[in-house]
Write an enzyme that holds these catalytic residues in place. Sequence first.
Site, PDB file in Angstrom:
ATOM      1  N   ASN A  23       2.948   9.700  -4.664  1.00  0.00           N
ATOM      2  CA  ASN A  23       4.413   9.960  -5.252  1.00  0.00           C
ATOM      3  C   ASN A  23       5.220   8.526  -5.827  1.00  0.00           C
ATOM      4  OD1 ASN A  23       4.346  12.533  -5.039  1.00  0.00           O
ATOM      5  ND2 ASN A  23       5.535  12.622  -3.236  1.00  0.00           N
ATOM      6  N   ARG A 404      -5.040  17.613  -4.573  1.00  0.00           N
ATOM      7  CA  ARG A 404      -3.998  17.010  -5.496  1.00  0.00           C
ATOM      8  C   ARG A 404      -3.367  15.693  -4.988  1.00  0.00           C
ATOM      9  NH1 ARG A 404       0.548  20.519  -7.585  1.00  0.00           N
ATOM     10  NH2 ARG A 404       1.068  18.490  -8.409  1.00  0.00           N
TER      11      ARG A 404
HETATM   12  C1  EPZ Z   1       9.392  14.527  -5.948  1.00  0.00           C
HETATM   13  O1  EPZ Z   1       9.458  15.748  -6.642  1.00  0.00           O
HETATM   14  C2  EPZ Z   1       7.886  14.541  -5.202  1.00  0.00           C
HETATM   15  N1  EPZ Z   1       6.793  14.756  -6.242  1.00  0.00           N
HETATM   16  C3  EPZ Z   1       7.790  15.875  -4.209  1.00  0.00           C
HETATM   17  O2  EPZ Z   1       6.619  15.768  -3.586  1.00  0.00           O
HETATM   18  C4  EPZ Z   1       8.966  15.765  -3.112  1.00  0.00           C
HETATM   19  O3  EPZ Z   1       8.800  17.195  -2.576  1.00  0.00           O
HETATM   20  C5  EPZ Z   1      10.360  15.769  -3.976  1.00  0.00           C
HETATM   21  O4  EPZ Z   1      10.269  14.572  -4.962  1.00  0.00           O
HETATM   22  C6  EPZ Z   1      11.479  15.509  -2.919  1.00  0.00           C
HETATM   23  O5  EPZ Z   1      11.410  14.370  -2.269  1.00  0.00           O
HETATM   24  C7  EPZ Z   1       6.640  13.404  -6.845  1.00  0.00           C
HETATM   25  O6  EPZ Z   1       7.293  12.486  -6.569  1.00  0.00           O
HETATM   26  C8  EPZ Z   1       5.456  13.516  -7.801  1.00  0.00           C
HETATM   27  P1  EPZ Z   1      13.471  16.179  -6.988  1.00  0.00           P
HETATM   28  P2  EPZ Z   1      10.538  15.943  -7.640  1.00  0.00           P
HETATM   29  O7  EPZ Z   1      13.555  16.296  -8.210  1.00  0.00           O
HETATM   30  O8  EPZ Z   1      11.010  14.734  -8.377  1.00  0.00           O
HETATM   31  C9  EPZ Z   1      16.008  20.101  -7.626  1.00  0.00           C
HETATM   32  C10 EPZ Z   1       4.687  16.713  -2.950  1.00  0.00           C
HETATM   33  O9  EPZ Z   1       4.238  17.295  -2.013  1.00  0.00           O
HETATM   34  N2  EPZ Z   1      16.235  19.595  -9.001  1.00  0.00           N
HETATM   35  O10 EPZ Z   1      13.852  15.352  -5.836  1.00  0.00           O
HETATM   36  O11 EPZ Z   1      10.382  17.244  -8.325  1.00  0.00           O
HETATM   37  C11 EPZ Z   1      14.895  20.849  -7.223  1.00  0.00           C
HETATM   38  O12 EPZ Z   1      15.089  22.189  -7.784  1.00  0.00           O
HETATM   39  C12 EPZ Z   1       5.790  16.633  -3.922  1.00  0.00           C
HETATM   40  O13 EPZ Z   1       4.132  15.390  -2.758  1.00  0.00           O
HETATM   41  C13 EPZ Z   1      17.420  20.120  -9.672  1.00  0.00           C
HETATM   42  O14 EPZ Z   1      18.135  21.141  -9.546  1.00  0.00           O
HETATM   43  O15 EPZ Z   1      11.739  16.358  -6.644  1.00  0.00           O
HETATM   44  C14 EPZ Z   1      14.749  20.591  -5.862  1.00  0.00           C
HETATM   45  O16 EPZ Z   1      15.141  21.466  -5.384  1.00  0.00           O
HETATM   46  C15 EPZ Z   1       6.190  18.202  -3.665  1.00  0.00           C
HETATM   47  N3  EPZ Z   1      17.464  19.721 -11.136  1.00  0.00           N
HETATM   48  C16 EPZ Z   1      15.388  19.229  -5.371  1.00  0.00           C
HETATM   49  O17 EPZ Z   1      16.142  19.209  -6.642  1.00  0.00           O
HETATM   50  C17 EPZ Z   1      16.502  18.580 -11.450  1.00  0.00           C
HETATM   51  O18 EPZ Z   1      16.801  18.190 -12.597  1.00  0.00           O
HETATM   52  C18 EPZ Z   1      14.466  18.172  -5.371  1.00  0.00           C
HETATM   53  O19 EPZ Z   1      13.781  18.011  -6.263  1.00  0.00           O
HETATM   54  C19 EPZ Z   1      15.497  18.185 -10.603  1.00  0.00           C
HETATM   55  C20 EPZ Z   1      15.534  18.534  -9.124  1.00  0.00           C
END
Ligand code: EPZ
Length: 428
Positions: A23, A404
């Site tokens: 990540n 992955r």
């Molecule tokens: C990153 O995903 C990580 N992936 C995820 O890891 C990790 O679980 C997550 O951050 C939280 O720590 C990578 O870094 C590639 P978020 P990301 O945007 O960026 C909501 C793994 O297993 N949200 O922080 O997609 C969303 O729906 C993966 O390695 C909005 O509502 O996570 C979620 O409920 C899984 N609107 C929450 O925020 C937005 O525009 C967290 O999402 C963006 C997000």
Amino acid sequence: MYKIIIQKSENLRGAVEVGGSKNAVLPLMAATLLTEEPCIISGVPNLKDVDVMCRLLGSFGAVVDVDQAAAQIRVDASNIVSSVAPPELVKAMRASIVSMGPLLARTGKAGIPLPGGCAIGDRPIDLHIKGFIALGADVEMVGDENDDGFVTACAARMRGAEMYLDFASVGATENIMMAAALAEGTTIIENPAQEPEIVDLANFLNKMGARIRGAGTDVIRIEGVSRLHGAEHSVIPDRIEAGTFMLAAAITRSSVLVGNMLPNHVMPITAKLRECGVLIKEEGTGLRVDATRGVLRATDIKTLPYPGFPTDIQPQFMAFLTTVPGPSNVIETVFENRFMHIEELNRMNAGIIEAGRRAILKGGAALRGADVRATDLRAGAALVLAGLAAEGTTEVTDVFHIDRGYDNLVGKLAELGARIKRVRRSES
Ligand code: EPZ
């Protein structure tokens, strides 16, 4: 197609080396699009998602050289020929979305099919879009996640702005930071993600000539610059892989050295394991995790953005808690559907009750080997850990999810003495 076959494994021993952070490396690779000069990233893990990101950068016109032996990637993005992410790559990896900010900053436009949801949640991108609009981009969304939606953004030159993130989104923080790096003027992000991966990206961007302050805190300040230059950077260790091995030691009641990692990045995991009675202390290049002493006790976990308890360790910690005497609660606040592993763990006699965002564990389960399916990356890791503690044989299928985000999980566990192997599904 492969499956992983696991027998009950007690007394793991020795040391395991943690690899580079998935990540962290994905946004670092996207950031190389911000300059026409070559960049070198080292400490790159051998993961399927890294392969997809290499192909994605190539689809924009970047020349990507991978030196697997040296765990190094060289990216020359001097010649950008496209700013549109191919649908098949976005479908394969939703983190493709973090290419949008750098493309918008570098070329003035970016287009991407809506990444859509996945097993753990809807995964909207509204906060990413809110950030681009605040920076002065025109953003248009056609359709939605359910019908091949597509989002385009364009801006001749973005202007710094102040913004507040309703949720401390990791991806949105990364996208906005990269877009703002080349904007005119100052950008302030309030309530950004504070994960170590954000700090690693800011450090790389600053090496490229960006002027970012406050990464890792609750306010990030970015002074836009006119251009960025090439740089070299080494990826931080993967705190989630480290946590997964810490839990492998805990669930098998073993003592294992988890090396080549940064203890402060796993502070929440260490704190909760200590509450359960696991002995943890710094040793060598990482942490000694000793679960061989005394009877462990239950604890509750609640996932939150960093520095709260990491959602990416929730499934693995749940598997461990099912084996510890005493009731416990697991509350998932980050994703709306990150309990897919419960059904699979219950096939192993875990006895978990799911109640919305809360899972109720009675604890002290005598896990039994079963045929289970990985529903997503971290759920797959949790099932492997459960297999190490279960009586009998556990077979985990759909292991492509695990590939992955883990570089040779089976080999590293086998090195510690786990009775585990990866075979083609046609073999038994
Ligand atoms: C990153 O995903 C990580 N992936 C995820 O890891 C990790 O679980 C997550 O951050 C939280 O720590 C990578 O870094 C590639 P978020 P990301 O945007 O960026 C909501 C793994 O297993 N949200 O922080 O997609 C969303 O729906 C993966 O390695 C909005 O509502 O996570 C979620 O409920 C899984 N609107 C929450 O925020 C937005 O525009 C967290 O999402 C963006 C997000």
